[in-house]
Every structure is written in structure tokens, then in C-alpha cells.
Design a protein around this motif. Sequence first.
Motif, PDB file in Angstrom:
ATOM      1  N   ASN A   1      -5.047  -4.106   6.156  1.00 26.30           N
ATOM      2  CA  ASN A   1      -4.972  -5.656   6.401  1.00 26.30           C
ATOM      3  C   ASN A   1      -4.322  -6.621   5.634  1.00 26.30           C
ATOM      4  N   LEU A   2      -3.175  -5.919   4.984  1.00 17.25           N
ATOM      5  CA  LEU A   2      -2.233  -6.645   4.150  1.00 17.25           C
ATOM      6  C   LEU A   2      -0.844  -6.485   4.736  1.00 17.25           C
ATOM      7  N   ASP A   3       0.028  -7.324   4.727  1.00 18.45           N
ATOM      8  CA  ASP A   3       1.021  -7.465   5.622  1.00 18.45           C
ATOM      9  C   ASP A   3       2.135  -6.864   4.598  1.00 18.45           C
TER      10      ASP A   3
ATOM     11  N   ASP B   1      -6.160 -17.746   2.840  1.00 18.62           N
ATOM     12  CA  ASP B   1      -4.876 -17.160   2.491  1.00 18.62           C
ATOM     13  C   ASP B   1      -3.589 -18.329   2.434  1.00 18.62           C
ATOM     14  N   SER B   2      -3.985 -19.396   2.359  1.00 19.73           N
ATOM     15  CA  SER B   2      -2.791 -20.472   2.740  1.00 19.73           C
ATOM     16  C   SER B   2      -1.839 -20.251   1.911  1.00 19.73           C
ATOM     17  N   PHE B   3      -0.833 -20.654   2.353  1.00 22.45           N
ATOM     18  CA  PHE B   3       0.757 -20.671   1.547  1.00 22.45           C
ATOM     19  C   PHE B   3       1.047 -22.105   1.451  1.00 22.45           C
ATOM     20  N   ASN B   4       0.273 -23.082   1.744  1.00 23.21           N
ATOM     21  CA  ASN B   4       0.475 -24.494   1.420  1.00 23.21           C
ATOM     22  C   ASN B   4       0.736 -24.607  -0.072  1.00 23.21           C
ATOM     23  N   PRO B   5       1.760 -25.535  -0.422  1.00 21.43           N
ATOM     24  CA  PRO B   5       1.826 -25.885  -1.855  1.00 21.43           C
ATOM     25  C   PRO B   5       0.747 -26.886  -2.337  1.00 21.43           C
ATOM     26  N   HIS B   6       0.383 -26.521  -3.804  1.00 23.86           N
ATOM     27  CA  HIS B   6      -0.571 -27.497  -4.253  1.00 23.86           C
ATOM     28  C   HIS B   6       0.151 -28.850  -4.297  1.00 23.86           C
TER      29      HIS B   6
ATOM     30  N   ARG C   1      -1.104  -9.363  -4.397  1.00 27.20           N
ATOM     31  CA  ARG C   1      -1.088  -8.575  -3.349  1.00 27.20           C
ATOM     32  C   ARG C   1      -0.251  -9.211  -2.266  1.00 27.20           C
ATOM     33  N   LYS C   2       0.120  -8.484  -1.286  1.00 26.07           N
ATOM     34  CA  LYS C   2       0.706  -9.006  -0.056  1.00 26.07           C
ATOM     35  C   LYS C   2      -0.178  -9.989   0.586  1.00 26.07           C
ATOM     36  N   PRO C   3       0.386 -10.754   1.768  1.00 26.23           N
ATOM     37  CA  PRO C   3      -0.592 -11.766   2.418  1.00 26.23           C
ATOM     38  C   PRO C   3      -1.600 -10.950   3.279  1.00 26.23           C
TER      39      PRO C   3
ATOM     40  N   CYS D   1       2.714 -18.177  -5.226  1.00 19.33           N
ATOM     41  CA  CYS D   1       3.473 -17.221  -4.321  1.00 19.33           C
ATOM     42  C   CYS D   1       4.633 -16.763  -5.124  1.00 19.33           C
ATOM     43  N   LEU D   2       4.737 -15.666  -5.123  1.00 23.29           N
ATOM     44  CA  LEU D   2       6.076 -14.833  -5.545  1.00 23.29           C
ATOM     45  C   LEU D   2       6.924 -14.486  -4.412  1.00 23.29           C
ATOM     46  N   ASP D   3       8.099 -15.351  -4.228  1.00 23.88           N
ATOM     47  CA  ASP D   3       8.850 -14.836  -2.933  1.00 23.88           C
ATOM     48  C   ASP D   3      10.247 -14.443  -3.228  1.00 23.88           C
ATOM     49  N   SER D   4      10.290 -13.183  -2.882  1.00 29.60           N
ATOM     50  CA  SER D   4      11.742 -12.452  -3.108  1.00 29.60           C
ATOM     51  C   SER D   4      12.614 -13.079  -2.153  1.00 29.60           C
TER      52      SER D   4
END
Length: 285
Positions: free
Chosen positions: A111-113, A248-253, A235-237, A42-45
Motif C-alpha cells: 500500500n505504498l505507491d 498523507d496530504s501533499f498540501n503545502p504548509h 517513504r513513498k506516498p 516532500c522530496l520530489d524528484s
Amino acid sequence: MIRILEEFGVRDKDFDALKTVGDHLAPDPTLPFRETNGARFCLDSDQGSISRLEFQPFVLSVKEDFVRHDSGKLRRFRGIGDNLQLNKAFHALLFFKYFIIRDVYVSPRPNLDMSSAKWVSTVFPTRTITTPDVLGEPALEGVHSDGVDHTMTSLLGSHNMTDDSAETFIHDMREDNAKRWNETNPAFLRGKFQHKKFLDTVLIVDHERKHSLSPVRAVDPRLRATRDVIIFFTRKPATKGHISYPYDSFNPHLEFPLNLNIPSPPTVAPTVALADTKKVAMADA
């Protein structure tokens, strides 16, 4: 690229280790001439961070301009290990891509945010292999897009590969999907690029340009030829209706966690290179 990555603290030992990543890959789940591992980041601005996300299956569809025998099938790749995840040169490549794409408008995919401050970056260190019995194809699918906003590939190395191998061709979106690289319409050719040296890199605005690649051919046809790259899909979510939405989970590994603070961009000479590259990207977009 080496000069830019050095500004992020990368040293010779990091570059040397990066060159060996191709020696530690697993068989690709659907292609007999390829070895590939994978990971999601995840690249989070908003947070100013890059973090590794939990495992999810990977899928590309015909709807996303990807036409191949495994289109629409869930693919499961063995995860990357610490030899890549902890490598500072790899971190710097993630930072580099983030700084290039963060302020550049791209044609939005369905269908991308696009309003999200996050990107999903799926990373694939990949070795393409040609033997006396099998021809290695970096893009067996022919002309295609990768279903993302940006595709970036960086060369790690090659062995016994001819100088005219693995050339990347950039096509107008009007070009037909699945055409072989040498069967395309010259009127739709927008450029070409060839990874020759360590860390030669190309970044494609994936929903505005299609691409194709020529095969890996051996200098000595009796021996194996290899080409090692790292592919960065970003890509965007996904939103509801996208084929990747359920994955497309954003849970951490949890087993191999990683969280990097995005540093300030370089402030010396390589900043010029970053700025010039962004101008080219913006002009092309």
C-alpha cells in the motif's frame, strides 16, 4: 558527514545552531522520557525540490512491525520552528538522504505507491531523557520497523550519557517484534552501530532490516542524562488501505512554508563518500 555537508554550503555557525535544537522541543505526546517536535516534507524528484507539507497526525501500526502501547493511535507533535527549518545543516541532511536513496531499489511495502517520484519525509528532532526516576528508551518498542522505506538518524549531541548507551542493533526481518535489544536471537543480528560524535549517522532500509536500541544510562545517576538526534523517516506516498492514507496530504504548509531546490551533488572529494555509501546501501539491499 561534516565534510559532505560543507559541500552544500554549511558553515560552522549552522553546525553550532543545529547542536542546540534539542533545547527547544516539546513533551512527546505518549512517552514521558522524550521531547519531540515533528514536520513533514516532500522530496520530489520530478520537480527537483524539497518542500514542507501541512500538519497531519502521525500513526504507526502493528501491521508495520511496530508493537508498542501506542501502536495504531494518532499522535500529534508540535511542529518544528525556524531554528531547525531555516538551518542550512538541516537542509543539507535532507539533500544527503535524497541523493543516497533516490536510485536504490528497496523491498516494497504494501500500500505504498513505489512508482511515485515523491517521498514523504517525516522529521523528528528528539531528545531522550534519563533521570534518577525514569530510564530513557530511544526505542521502547524493542525490535521494530518504522513503517517506511528508509530510516535515518543523525546525532546532535549528548550529556552525562555513558559510552555504552544507545547502541543500535540491526536485525534480520525474521526476528520477533517487541523483543528487548538484549533478548534477541544472535543468529538474526546483522550488525550494530553507535552514534558517538556529532552527526554520526545511520541509514536503514526499513522494510529489509529491523532494529532495536539499548537505553540511555547516566554517568552520574544523580543527574539527568540526554541524547539528541534527528530522525528522518522517508517513504513513498500511501495508497488506499494503508493506515496513513487519510493523513498523507501533499498540501503545502501555509504558516511555515519552505521550498528548497535540490542542488547538484558534491563534485569534489565528498562525492567519493556518497558513492561508497550508496554501494554499501545497494549491497545491503
